[in-house]
Enzyme design. Structure first.
Site, short mmCIF file in Angstrom:
data_model
loop_
_atom_site.label_atom_id
_atom_site.label_comp_id
_atom_site.label_asym_id
_atom_site.label_seq_id
_atom_site.Cartn_x
_atom_site.Cartn_y
_atom_site.Cartn_z
N VAL A 40 48.12 64.72 75.96
CA VAL A 40 49.04 65.75 75.50
C VAL A 40 49.05 65.83 73.97
O VAL A 40 48.89 66.91 73.39
CB VAL A 40 50.47 65.47 76.03
CG1 VAL A 40 51.48 66.43 75.42
CG2 VAL A 40 50.49 65.59 77.55
N GLU A 182 55.05 69.71 79.09
CA GLU A 182 53.65 70.14 78.98
C GLU A 182 53.10 70.39 80.39
O GLU A 182 53.38 69.63 81.30
CB GLU A 182 52.87 69.00 78.29
CG GLU A 182 51.44 69.27 78.05
CD GLU A 182 51.25 70.59 77.34
OE1 GLU A 182 50.86 71.55 78.02
OE2 GLU A 182 51.49 70.66 76.12
N PHE A 183 52.32 71.46 80.53
CA PHE A 183 51.76 71.77 81.86
C PHE A 183 50.24 71.78 81.87
O PHE A 183 49.61 72.43 82.70
CB PHE A 183 52.31 73.12 82.35
CG PHE A 183 53.81 73.14 82.43
CD1 PHE A 183 54.48 72.47 83.44
CD2 PHE A 183 54.57 73.80 81.48
CE1 PHE A 183 55.88 72.46 83.52
CE2 PHE A 183 55.96 73.81 81.53
CZ PHE A 183 56.62 73.13 82.56
N ARG A 185 46.39 70.78 82.47
CA ARG A 185 45.63 70.02 83.47
C ARG A 185 44.50 69.31 82.76
O ARG A 185 43.82 69.91 81.92
CB ARG A 185 45.00 70.97 84.50
CG ARG A 185 45.96 71.63 85.43
CD ARG A 185 45.30 72.80 86.11
NE ARG A 185 44.87 73.81 85.13
CZ ARG A 185 44.11 74.86 85.41
NH1 ARG A 185 43.66 75.05 86.64
NH2 ARG A 185 43.77 75.73 84.49
N PHE A 280 45.70 75.96 94.66
CA PHE A 280 46.27 74.63 94.90
C PHE A 280 46.59 74.40 96.38
O PHE A 280 47.61 73.82 96.74
CB PHE A 280 47.54 74.43 94.04
CG PHE A 280 47.41 73.21 93.17
CD1 PHE A 280 46.73 73.28 91.97
CD2 PHE A 280 47.91 72.00 93.57
CE1 PHE A 280 46.57 72.16 91.18
CE2 PHE A 280 47.75 70.86 92.79
CZ PHE A 280 47.08 70.95 91.59
N ALA A 283 42.25 71.50 100.84
CA ALA A 283 42.38 70.24 101.59
C ALA A 283 41.37 69.24 101.07
O ALA A 283 40.33 69.59 100.52
CB ALA A 283 42.13 70.52 103.07
N CYS A 291 49.29 61.96 86.80
CA CYS A 291 50.55 62.73 86.80
C CYS A 291 51.16 62.92 88.17
O CYS A 291 52.27 62.46 88.41
CB CYS A 291 50.30 64.09 86.15
SG CYS A 291 49.58 63.94 84.53
N LYS A 351 39.20 63.83 89.55
CA LYS A 351 38.74 65.20 89.83
C LYS A 351 37.61 65.50 88.86
O LYS A 351 37.26 64.66 88.01
CB LYS A 351 39.89 66.19 89.69
CG LYS A 351 40.45 66.29 88.28
CD LYS A 351 41.43 67.44 88.16
CE LYS A 351 41.94 67.56 86.75
NZ LYS A 351 42.86 68.64 86.53
N ARG A 358 42.39 57.20 86.79
CA ARG A 358 43.71 56.71 87.22
C ARG A 358 44.12 57.33 88.56
O ARG A 358 44.02 58.53 88.74
CB ARG A 358 44.77 57.01 86.14
CG ARG A 358 44.63 56.08 84.94
CD ARG A 358 45.60 56.44 83.86
NE ARG A 358 45.23 57.66 83.18
CZ ARG A 358 45.96 58.24 82.22
NH1 ARG A 358 47.10 57.70 81.85
NH2 ARG A 358 45.55 59.35 81.64
#
Ligand code: UGA
Length: 471
Positions: A40, A182-183, A185, A280, A283, A291, A351, A358
């Site tokens: 961030v 904060e949003f 990704r 979002f 599957a 987060c 991802k 983490r």
């Protein structure tokens, strides 16, 4: 008439340009302090510097700071290094040794320190407390706005304010605390910084909220000024909602498998309802990262703390935890026996487009397979170095069974199956004809539904995925 028109247009353009120059100059005058150079903090620092602000950064980890000063990003985040370098070279991003310098120089101080989760699933406020003390000890007459960007439980902003006043021991202080969640990704942080879905500002004082919102006035995003606690709840609720969507679709995927259906068709069918949407709702083997899992657990603790029933969020967590065993069972069912077999795992970061491992599902899957006697070849475009440290620290006795391989093709040599555990684009681009030849038994078990089942089956692979039993 024509000349008059041209003159008029030239004047309008000149006025616009002057306004632009004026805004640029005003921004240069605005000093923004950033405490903490994690995801961030660093993205905010590089991003605000790019926007024209004069940004001053403090980071207590000396090694990390050394790298950042050289323009080297301490973690992998697409494009961040470029913006970091540009900020340093333009002189708009500079560094300070300690918080006291930020307090004396900057009207706006963004607090971006870590709030890790403790064993009891509550946030650790240790670093925030240190920052509160440092700020308290250095506040002078000039008014300061302290903006908390770290993810925190509701009530933190108010505690932070109280902590500063306590450390001041009655000596008057001229400051206000604002919560600004904060949003971003990971993996998309730069894009998200410049294209925020919304700017949420929590403040007890509307005028201060409005002032802070001015910093983001040219981001083209809706700005919502709310109370301190509302802003804090919005952050936790947003992540919990995203987590809930994933556990929702994963539950439906379990049902889809019973009826040999394709979860992708079902996702589209549900998501075409504009009230639901398809985003979002992919599957897979569950959500990871620093987060969603952490914030969900912490939210459950917050609910328990206030004697509110957290059953909805507990269910989301249980469903997510179950994904690991569901995937392991899928592997065992597909392979019959895994003992002494080489299994290839593609994906240790949680991802694509990040080296962050983490809470990555692979960290749980790999040790379980090794325990059952499998040998694991691991490939990931960016996450191998972090995974190596993780295994050395947590499973040193497994090191003979886990091989880290930097070439995707090499990772499949003599393998009995490829297990796909994250969603890098590279997995879609490799030559599966070659891979088919390299493997002992050409089986793919796709935990992220990322490759094309029809293509795989045409090549000759046995292909299994999530929420899709179609042969
Ligand atoms: C998440 C939120 O998306 C951000 O808005 C928020 O700012 C951030 O947390 C934070 O609190 O700092 P991030 O953890 O970077 O961002 O990752 P996401 O893109 O949300 O993915 C989380 C996990 O969910 C990944 O493991 C991903 O593979 C999984 N996922 C995502 C699914 O299984 N299915 C989906 O449809 C989407």
């Amino acid at each position: 008439m024509k000349v008059y028109k041209i003159l008029y247009i030239a004047m309008v353009l000149l006025k616009e340009k002057l306004k632009e120059i004026q805004t640029e100059n005003i921004k240069k005058e605005v000093k923004v302090g950033i405490i903490g150079a994690g995801y961030v903090g660093l993205v905010t620092a590089a991003g605000l510097a790019y926007k024209g602000y004069n940004v001053l950064l403090v980071e207590k980890d000396k090694e990390k700071l050394k790298k950042i000063k050289q323009g080297i990003c301490p973690f992998y985040e697409p494009d961040l290094q470029r913006y970091l370098l540009e900020g340093i070279e333009s002189g708009r991003l500079s560094f300070r040794e300690n918080i006291s310098e930020l307090v004396s120089e900057c009207r706006y101080i963004f607090v971006c320190v870590g709030t890790p989760i403790k064993d009891d699933s509550t946030y650790d406020m240790y670093y925030l407390d240190i920052v509160a003390k440092e700020i308290a000890n250095n506040l002078k007459n000039d008014f300061r706005i302290i903006i908390i960007r770290s993810t925190v439980p509701p009530g933190t902003g108010r505690w932070f304010k109280k902590a500063i006043l306590r450390y001041r021991r009655g000596v008057k202080a001229n400051f206000e605390v604002v919560s600004m969640p904060e949003f971003l990704r990971e993996g998309n942080a730069i894009y998200d910084f410049f294209n925020p879905s919304r700017i949420i500002i929590g403040s007890d004082n509307y005028d201060i909220g409005k002032e802070v919102s001015e910093l983001y006035s040219d981001f083209g995003a809706p700005i919502l000024i709310v109370s301190l606690e509302e802003a804090e709840i919005i952050k936790l609720a947003s992540n919990a909602f995203l987590a809930m969507r994933i556990s929702f679709i994963n539950s439906i995927a379990n049902l889809a498998e019973v009826f040999d259906s394709n979860i992708e068709n079902i996702r589209l069918g549900i998501g075409l309802d504009p009230r639901i949407g398809t985003e979002f709702l992919k599957a897979g083997i569950g959500f990871g990262g620093s987060c969603l899992p952490k914030d969900l657990s912490a939210l459950i603790s917050v609910f328990n703390n206030y004697q509110i029933n957290p059953i909805l969020f507990e269910a989301v967590k249980i469903i997510n935890d179950e994904r690991i065993d569901i995937f392991i069972n899928k592997i065992k069912k597909a392979l019959w026996n895994i003992k002494n077999k080489i299994l290839t795992v593609w994906g240790v970061s949680f991802k694509a487009n990040t080296d962050d491992i983490r809470e990555s599902p692979a960290l749980k899957i790999i040790p379980k397979l090794v325990q059952e006697g499998a040998f694991i070849n691991v490939y990931d475009p960016k996450g191998l170095h972090n995974f190596q440290s993780y295994i050395q620290k947590n499973y040193p006795h497994f090191s003979n069974s886990i091989k880290l391989i930097e070439n995707i093709y090499e990772s499949t040599v003599n393998s009995s199956a490829i297990l796909i555990t994250n969603d890098w684009d590279e997995y879609k681009r490799v030559n599966y004809y070659n891979i088919y030849e390299l493997m002992e038994t050409p089986i793919i078990i796709d935990g992220r539904n990322i490759v094309n089942p029809l293509e795989m089956r045409e090549i000759g692979f046995e292909y299994y995925s999530i929420g899709n039993n179609i042969k």
